[in-house]
Design an enzyme around this catalytic site. Structure first.
Site: not given
Ligand code: GLA
Length: 403
Positions: A91, A167, A169, A202-206, A220, A224
């Site tokens: 970022d 990457k 995000d 997407e941080w493993g959300q779905e 991911r 984090d």
């Protein structure tokens, strides 16, 4: 209409609906199969990506001279030569506003020479450049625009600059499904005619392991990481669940390495690196390699451990056993070999055992056992089992080669 006619009409209608659904599924599947083939054929990330990323150590404090000196350090320390080839900006590399054509622009106060010039610098040293964007309106730092609605334009910009890795995000999105937003960038990248490794964040959300392999090369699986023992043990367990979805071209990503950032002991960092390596995680260094200690460089530069991570078979090792914090992790490697990690999560030294049977080898087969941290053979003709005393929060890592 009699009941007989009515029910045959109903039956006919149901048949039609089933047929249409079938045809739609077939189209989707064919499309997905072609798409999967594209990703697997793009030649990217056949083994887990290796490199460096700015976020864990520098967060938003990056500029082109820092990145260039990091590139030089990757080369002079020998880390580039053992495989760390991606240099990834995270970022905060761009201006808050796009230019009048709607293009992203490098931040002029920190990257005055622009990203293309940086890519040339990186490429001239035999390395590759990675960049960062977001499937939303702004990136997570809220300092630069995201790519939502600009996917094709931004993918073209990245390709023109010579970018090799993206990457992507998930902040400030429009609330629509990530499957949709991440696919749009995947199609856009596919069109630009340059193989760009695509890393979904997407941080493993779905449960991305179940779908992201269609669209990208890594995803991911968790929130984090931070530089603590609690963080790496909990992330290792969450990432472990998705093992069967990983393989050449598509990897579970438990987040970037914290080795060398100062929050953990050397023993803990060795465990972190060993478990990330056997989980076939992307190995992205997250420290300041310019000032890394000899010990940090020895961990990150352990070629025997790296070889396990880069094994061409690409099977993610799993946790086989866990009792009172004493764990056995193992997985197959090419040439019928097996990697084993004996991991002591407890506070005192303890013996941990593994039998050949535990890891799917014949109990009677003689096996050569190589200790990847001691860089020595435990035995050239070991049978049945292996037991080691493992330091608190430390691990032993072996390759078993039957002959
Ligand atoms: C998110 C990501 C991190 C990092 C930051 C940057 O939190 O998960 O890896 O990229 O954004 O703002």
């Amino acid at each position: 209409m009699g009941w007989r006619n009515r029910s045959s009409l109903l039956f006919f209608l149901v048949l039609c609906i089933v047929h249409v659904i079938d045809a739609m599924n077939f189209r989707n599947n064919t499309h997905q199969a072609e798409y999967t083939q594209f990703l697997l054929a793009n030649g990217v990330a056949r083994t887990p990506p290796m490199g460096w990323n700015s976020w864990n150590h520098f967060q938003c404090n990056i500029n082109e001279s820092t990145v260039k000196t990091i590139v030089d350090a990757l080369v002079s320390t020998g880390l580039a030569a053992v495989g760390y080839k991606y240099v990834n900006l995270d970022d905060c590399w761009a201006e808050r506003n796009r230019d009048w054509r709607g293009n992203l622009r490098a931040k002029s106060s920190t990257f005055p020479s622009g990203i293309k010039t940086l890519a040339d610098y990186v490429h001239a040293r035999g390395l590759k450049l990675g960049i960062y964007s977001d499937a939303g309106y702004m990136t997570c730092s809220n300092t630069m625009p995201g790519s939502l609605g600009h996917e094709e334009q931004d993918a073209r910009t990245f390709a023109e600059w010579g970018v090799d890795y993206l990457k992507y995000d998930n902040c400030y999105n429009d609330g629509s499904k990530p499957q949709k937003r991440y696919a749009r960038m995947s199609y856009a990248l596919q069109k630009v005619g340059r193989p760009i490794l695509y890393s979904l964040c997407e941080w493993g959300q779905e449960n991305p392991a179940t779908w992201a392999g269609l669209y990208g090369n890594a995803w991911r699986t968790t929130g984090d990481i931070n530089d603590t023992w609690e963080s790496i043990t909990s992330i290792a367990d969450q990432n472990n669940i998705w093992g069967r979805y990983a393989g050449p071209g598509k990897w579970n990503d438990p987040d970037m390495l914290e080795v060398g950032n100062g929050g953990m002991s050397l023993e803990e960092y060795r465990s972190h690196f060993s478990i990330w390596a056997v989980m076939k995680a992307p190995l992205l260094i997250g420290c300041d390699v310019r000032s890394a200690s000899k010990e940090t460089l020895q961990i990150l530069g352990n070629k025997e451990v790296i070889n396990v991570n880069q094994d061409p078979m690409g099977v993610q090792a799993r946790k086989l056993r866990s009792k009172d914090g004493l764990e056995v992790w193992a997985g197959p490697l090419s040439s019928k070999r097996v990697v084993v990690v004996l991991w002591n999560r407890g506070r005192s030294v303890a013996p941990i055992s593994v039998t050949w049977r535990d890891v799917g080898l014949s109990p009677y087969k003689p096996v050569v056992v190589r200790d990847l941290w001691a860089h020595s053979f435990v035995s050239r003709n070991k049978r049945f089992r292996l037991t080691a005393n493992v330091a608190p929060r430390g691990c032993k890592m072996y390759v078993l080669s039957p002959y």
